[in-house]
Design a protein around this motif. Structure first.
Motif, PDB file in Angstrom:
ATOM      1  N   HIS A  12      60.962  70.885 111.232  1.00 27.34           N
ATOM      2  CA  HIS A  12      61.694  71.189 112.426  1.00 27.34           C
ATOM      3  C   HIS A  12      62.292  70.145 113.136  1.00 27.34           C
ATOM      4  CE1 HIS A  12      61.711  72.052 116.883  1.00 27.34           C
ATOM      5  NE2 HIS A  12      61.434  73.397 116.742  1.00 27.34           N
ATOM      6  N   PRO A  13      63.543  70.399 113.806  1.00 32.97           N
ATOM      7  CA  PRO A  13      64.390  69.444 114.315  1.00 32.97           C
ATOM      8  C   PRO A  13      63.885  68.462 114.775  1.00 32.97           C
ATOM      9  CG  PRO A  13      65.600  71.439 114.045  1.00 32.97           C
ATOM     10  CD  PRO A  13      64.156  71.797 113.874  1.00 32.97           C
ATOM     11  N   ASP A  14      62.891  68.608 116.125  1.00 30.12           N
ATOM     12  CA  ASP A  14      62.280  67.798 116.921  1.00 30.12           C
ATOM     13  C   ASP A  14      61.155  66.681 115.913  1.00 30.12           C
ATOM     14  OD1 ASP A  14      63.363  68.619 119.333  1.00 30.12           O
ATOM     15  OD2 ASP A  14      61.886  70.341 119.666  1.00 30.12           O
ATOM     16  N   THR A  15      60.611  67.500 115.119  1.00 29.05           N
ATOM     17  CA  THR A  15      59.776  66.577 114.118  1.00 29.05           C
ATOM     18  C   THR A  15      60.643  65.585 113.490  1.00 29.05           C
ATOM     19  OG1 THR A  15      58.221  68.509 113.972  1.00 29.05           O
ATOM     20  CG2 THR A  15      57.922  66.791 112.529  1.00 29.05           C
ATOM     21  N   LEU A  16      61.823  66.128 112.843  1.00 30.18           N
ATOM     22  CA  LEU A  16      62.635  65.318 112.165  1.00 30.18           C
ATOM     23  C   LEU A  16      63.330  64.111 113.162  1.00 30.18           C
ATOM     24  CD1 LEU A  16      64.760  67.895 110.313  1.00 30.18           C
ATOM     25  CD2 LEU A  16      62.831  66.447 109.350  1.00 30.18           C
ATOM     26  N   ALA A  17      63.440  64.340 114.241  1.00 30.73           N
ATOM     27  CA  ALA A  17      63.994  63.137 115.238  1.00 30.73           C
ATOM     28  C   ALA A  17      62.742  62.385 115.394  1.00 30.73           C
ATOM     29  CB  ALA A  17      64.199  63.781 116.639  1.00 30.73           C
ATOM     30  N   ASP A  18      61.778  62.915 115.441  1.00 27.22           N
ATOM     31  CA  ASP A  18      60.518  61.828 115.817  1.00 27.22           C
ATOM     32  C   ASP A  18      60.506  60.986 114.494  1.00 27.22           C
ATOM     33  OD1 ASP A  18      59.234  62.185 118.293  1.00 27.22           O
ATOM     34  OD2 ASP A  18      58.577  64.101 117.611  1.00 27.22           O
ATOM     35  N   GLY A  19      60.499  61.583 113.161  1.00 24.24           N
ATOM     36  CA  GLY A  19      60.378  61.040 111.793  1.00 24.24           C
ATOM     37  C   GLY A  19      61.386  59.846 111.707  1.00 24.24           C
ATOM     38  N   VAL A  20      62.747  60.370 112.167  1.00 25.38           N
ATOM     39  CA  VAL A  20      63.939  59.399 112.073  1.00 25.38           C
ATOM     40  C   VAL A  20      63.584  58.160 112.894  1.00 25.38           C
ATOM     41  CG1 VAL A  20      66.259  59.037 112.461  1.00 25.38           C
ATOM     42  CG2 VAL A  20      65.511  61.019 111.161  1.00 25.38           C
ATOM     43  N   ALA A  21      63.304  58.311 114.059  1.00 22.72           N
ATOM     44  CA  ALA A  21      63.018  57.303 115.161  1.00 22.72           C
ATOM     45  C   ALA A  21      61.976  56.293 114.728  1.00 22.72           C
ATOM     46  CB  ALA A  21      62.510  57.697 116.409  1.00 22.72           C
ATOM     47  N   GLU A  22      60.863  56.764 114.165  1.00 22.45           N
ATOM     48  CA  GLU A  22      59.738  56.155 113.648  1.00 22.45           C
ATOM     49  C   GLU A  22      60.181  55.326 112.269  1.00 22.45           C
ATOM     50  OE1 GLU A  22      55.800  54.781 114.111  1.00 22.45           O
ATOM     51  OE2 GLU A  22      57.367  55.528 115.252  1.00 22.45           O
ATOM     52  N   ALA A  23      60.898  55.941 111.301  1.00 17.63           N
ATOM     53  CA  ALA A  23      61.351  55.321 110.302  1.00 17.63           C
ATOM     54  C   ALA A  23      62.146  54.298 110.355  1.00 17.63           C
ATOM     55  CB  ALA A  23      62.230  56.259 109.274  1.00 17.63           C
ATOM     56  N   VAL A  24      63.301  54.311 111.223  1.00 15.76           N
ATOM     57  CA  VAL A  24      64.067  53.296 111.594  1.00 15.76           C
ATOM     58  C   VAL A  24      63.227  51.985 112.460  1.00 15.76           C
ATOM     59  CG1 VAL A  24      65.871  52.770 113.352  1.00 15.76           C
ATOM     60  CG2 VAL A  24      66.137  54.679 112.019  1.00 15.76           C
ATOM     61  N   SER A  25      62.336  52.504 113.253  1.00 21.66           N
ATOM     62  CA  SER A  25      61.602  51.148 113.782  1.00 21.66           C
ATOM     63  C   SER A  25      60.581  50.672 112.942  1.00 21.66           C
ATOM     64  CB  SER A  25      60.598  51.808 114.963  1.00 21.66           C
ATOM     65  OG  SER A  25      59.665  50.944 115.330  1.00 21.66           O
ATOM     66  N   ARG A  26      60.149  51.412 111.742  1.00 23.99           N
ATOM     67  CA  ARG A  26      59.486  50.739 110.674  1.00 23.99           C
ATOM     68  C   ARG A  26      60.417  49.705 109.735  1.00 23.99           C
ATOM     69  NH1 ARG A  26      56.900  55.481 109.731  1.00 23.99           N
ATOM     70  NH2 ARG A  26      58.156  55.935 107.831  1.00 23.99           N
ATOM     71  N   ALA A  27      61.608  50.212 109.527  1.00 26.60           N
ATOM     72  CA  ALA A  27      62.636  49.572 108.714  1.00 26.60           C
ATOM     73  C   ALA A  27      62.998  48.164 109.378  1.00 26.60           C
ATOM     74  CB  ALA A  27      63.717  50.562 108.332  1.00 26.60           C
ATOM     75  N   TYR A  28      63.069  48.353 110.647  1.00 27.66           N
ATOM     76  CA  TYR A  28      63.715  47.052 111.293  1.00 27.66           C
ATOM     77  C   TYR A  28      62.598  46.253 111.718  1.00 27.66           C
ATOM     78  CZ  TYR A  28      65.628  44.547 115.308  1.00 27.66           C
ATOM     79  OH  TYR A  28      66.164  43.409 115.896  1.00 27.66           O
ATOM     80  N   SER A  29      61.534  46.520 111.846  1.00 28.08           N
ATOM     81  CA  SER A  29      60.243  46.002 111.940  1.00 28.08           C
ATOM     82  C   SER A  29      60.022  45.047 110.597  1.00 28.08           C
ATOM     83  CB  SER A  29      58.922  46.705 112.263  1.00 28.08           C
ATOM     84  OG  SER A  29      59.044  47.250 113.440  1.00 28.08           O
ATOM     85  N   HIS A  30      59.806  45.684 109.439  1.00 34.64           N
ATOM     86  CA  HIS A  30      59.664  45.135 108.166  1.00 34.64           C
ATOM     87  C   HIS A  30      60.695  43.731 107.884  1.00 34.64           C
ATOM     88  CE1 HIS A  30      56.238  47.110 106.665  1.00 34.64           C
ATOM     89  NE2 HIS A  30      56.840  48.318 106.756  1.00 34.64           N
TER      90      HIS A  30
ATOM     91  N   ALA B  92      67.649  56.229 108.457  1.00 33.53           N
ATOM     92  CA  ALA B  92      67.512  57.765 108.750  1.00 33.53           C
ATOM     93  C   ALA B  92      67.931  58.581 107.614  1.00 33.53           C
ATOM     94  CB  ALA B  92      68.715  57.566 109.762  1.00 33.53           C
ATOM     95  N   ARG B  93      68.822  58.127 106.790  1.00 33.09           N
ATOM     96  CA  ARG B  93      69.207  58.835 105.415  1.00 33.09           C
ATOM     97  C   ARG B  93      68.084  59.180 104.432  1.00 33.09           C
ATOM     98  NH1 ARG B  93      75.592  56.927 104.627  1.00 33.09           N
ATOM     99  NH2 ARG B  93      76.458  58.357 105.972  1.00 33.09           N
ATOM    100  N   GLU B  94      67.232  58.008 104.433  1.00 35.01           N
ATOM    101  CA  GLU B  94      66.255  58.018 103.385  1.00 35.01           C
ATOM    102  C   GLU B  94      65.215  58.999 103.840  1.00 35.01           C
ATOM    103  OE1 GLU B  94      64.967  54.224 102.657  1.00 35.01           O
ATOM    104  OE2 GLU B  94      66.628  53.859 101.273  1.00 35.01           O
ATOM    105  N   TYR B  95      64.921  58.853 105.134  1.00 38.28           N
ATOM    106  CA  TYR B  95      63.763  59.773 105.710  1.00 38.28           C
ATOM    107  C   TYR B  95      64.126  61.095 105.640  1.00 38.28           C
ATOM    108  CZ  TYR B  95      60.772  62.098 108.866  1.00 38.28           C
ATOM    109  OH  TYR B  95      59.866  63.071 109.225  1.00 38.28           O
ATOM    110  N   LEU B  96      65.633  61.444 106.148  1.00 44.39           N
ATOM    111  CA  LEU B  96      66.014  62.827 105.981  1.00 44.39           C
ATOM    112  C   LEU B  96      65.961  63.386 104.519  1.00 44.39           C
ATOM    113  CD1 LEU B  96      68.644  62.909 108.728  1.00 44.39           C
ATOM    114  CD2 LEU B  96      66.167  64.103 108.721  1.00 44.39           C
TER     115      LEU B  96
END
Length: 409
Positions: free
Chosen positions: A24-42, A106-110
């Motif tokens: 679902h697009p909203d779930t994908l948006a949540d997933g992208v945001a969290e993936a970006v935060s994780r990548a930046y944090s690492h 973002a691209r890897e998550y999607l």
């Protein structure tokens, strides 16, 4: 920490529950945001020894476009990923490759969430990231001190990270959790997880994952409506589509019988379909994000993966928030854990709210409110001990978040 305990919580005879599926697009948006935060944090922790200030919890997806027909589906315009928020671009004299980190994550998550999507070609990532401090930066000599507000997103060294001196709440907010789940919630989670699961998708690759489940329970009567997409290139004709729609209805009925054997569950699938026209839930990638739909962080599932309209809830968008000290993330997840533990110990339904106070010690909520179903409120001492144990375990929660082991939507 003030403790408020009360009774009056009961198992409602009526439930209204929605779950937006993995695609679902909203779930994908949540997933992208969290993936970006994780990548930046690492990146920051590996490079500098600490997670720098950031938040990507205002991320949004703008749908692309596609053409579909039986036996064929293709993208014709890209999905636009707008990563909105704030992020430190520098640490001392070193510039952080923020654009590369964000785009790759973002691209890897999607690509993982939608295997039929060529993310390199059809995902356009745009960053809208600022470095402005929240209110509190007052010009003057304070700006040159260590951990000055002006240095919030431009730290000169680790000494400019105020949370390394004292971990404090970034906001006055509340996190909410409850236990146990109701039967409608179990159904919404169980059915969608099954249909989106790796084993099911491998066996039935013609179904997409932009699945929405809506469940209404009235006593022992349950009505479940599901929207389940089919993949155009793997669906040769209308007869096949209709047969598979009936098939997935049977799959859902089987899951419902397993999850809720003592309930009468009626199932409807793709109720908007018009077979004569035809207008059908036929997709190129398995998600409506390919055809103009939009997704925004916080509009979809709560942190427990559900939208339970008759339950206590928080409006916070959990995904993409900084895992170090953002209470909108940590307190929602912590409240759910407190509720789970209290329910396990007392055997009663429990709802928990943890309330922060901006600037207060992060591990010491301002208020802890617990409502239970028994005749007597839960003892304050038990609540205090449980909340304290959970808050003392926040480091473990952070590690699980960074490892992707904790769902945030």
């Amino acid at each position: 920490m003030d403790i408020i305990t009360t009774t009056g919580l009961s198992s409602a005879p009526v439930e209204l529950v929605e779950r937006k599926g993995a695609g679902h697009p909203d779930t994908l948006a949540d997933g992208v945001a969290e993936a970006v935060s994780r990548a930046y944090s690492h990146y920051c922790r590996d490079r500098f020894g600490a997670i720098l200030h950031h938040n990507t919890d205002k991320t949004a997806l703008l749908g692309g476009s596609s053409t579909v027909r039986f036996g064929h589906g293709e993208m014709t315009a890209p999905i636009i990923v707008m990563v909105n928020g704030r992020m430190s671009y520098r640490f001392g004299d070193e510039r952080i490759p923020v654009e590369d980190i964000v785009t790759r994550a973002a691209r890897e998550y999607l690509a993982d969430a939608l295997p039929l999507l060529d993310a390199g070609m059809w995902v356009d990532v745009r960053t809208r990231l600022t470095q402005a401090s929240s209110p509190g930066a007052v010009d003057g000599k304070a700006a040159e001190a260590d951990a000055a507000r002006q240095r919030w997103f431009a730290p000169r060294s680790l000494d400019d990270l105020a949370e390394r001196r004292r971990m404090f709440a970034n906001d006055t907010s509340a996190g909410v959790g409850y236990a146990p789940l109701g039967i409608a919630e179990d159904l919404a989670l169980g059915v969608e997880n099954h249909l989106s699961g790796e084993a099911f998708q491998k066996e039935h690759p013609y179904y997409g994952t932009d699945i929405k489940i809506m469940v209404v329970r009235n006593g022992r009567q349950v009505h479940l409506t599901a929207c389940v997409p089919q993949i155009a290139r793997r669906t040769p004709d209308l007869d096949t589509y209709v047969a598979r729609r009936a098939q997935v209805r049977r799959f859902i009925e089987e899951q419902a019988a397993r999850i809720a054997p003592d309930f009468r569950v009626t199932v409807a699938v793709n109720t908007r379909d018009d077979d004569k026209r035809p207008e059908l839930y036929l997709t190129a990638t398995g998600s409506s994000i390919e055809s103009g739909d939009e997704g925004v962080v916080g509009r979809g599932n709560r942190a427990n993966g559900l939208i339970s309209m008759l339950r206590p809830w928080s409006a916070e968008g959990v995904s993409g928030k900084n895992p170090v000290y953002h209470v909108g993330k940590l307190y929602n997840l912590a409240a759910a854990e407190v509720a789970k533990r209290l329910h396990a110990s007392c055997g009663q339904p429990v709802a928990v709210a943890l309330v922060s106070q901006s600037g207060r010690d992060l591990h010491d909520p301002w208020q802890a409110i617990v409502q239970s179903a028994g005749r007597e409120p839960l003892p304050n001492a038990v609540v205090r001990e449980t909340v304290t144990e959970v808050m003392e375990g926040l480091d473990g929660l952070r590690e699980d978040l960074l490892a992707g082991k904790v769902a945030t939507a």
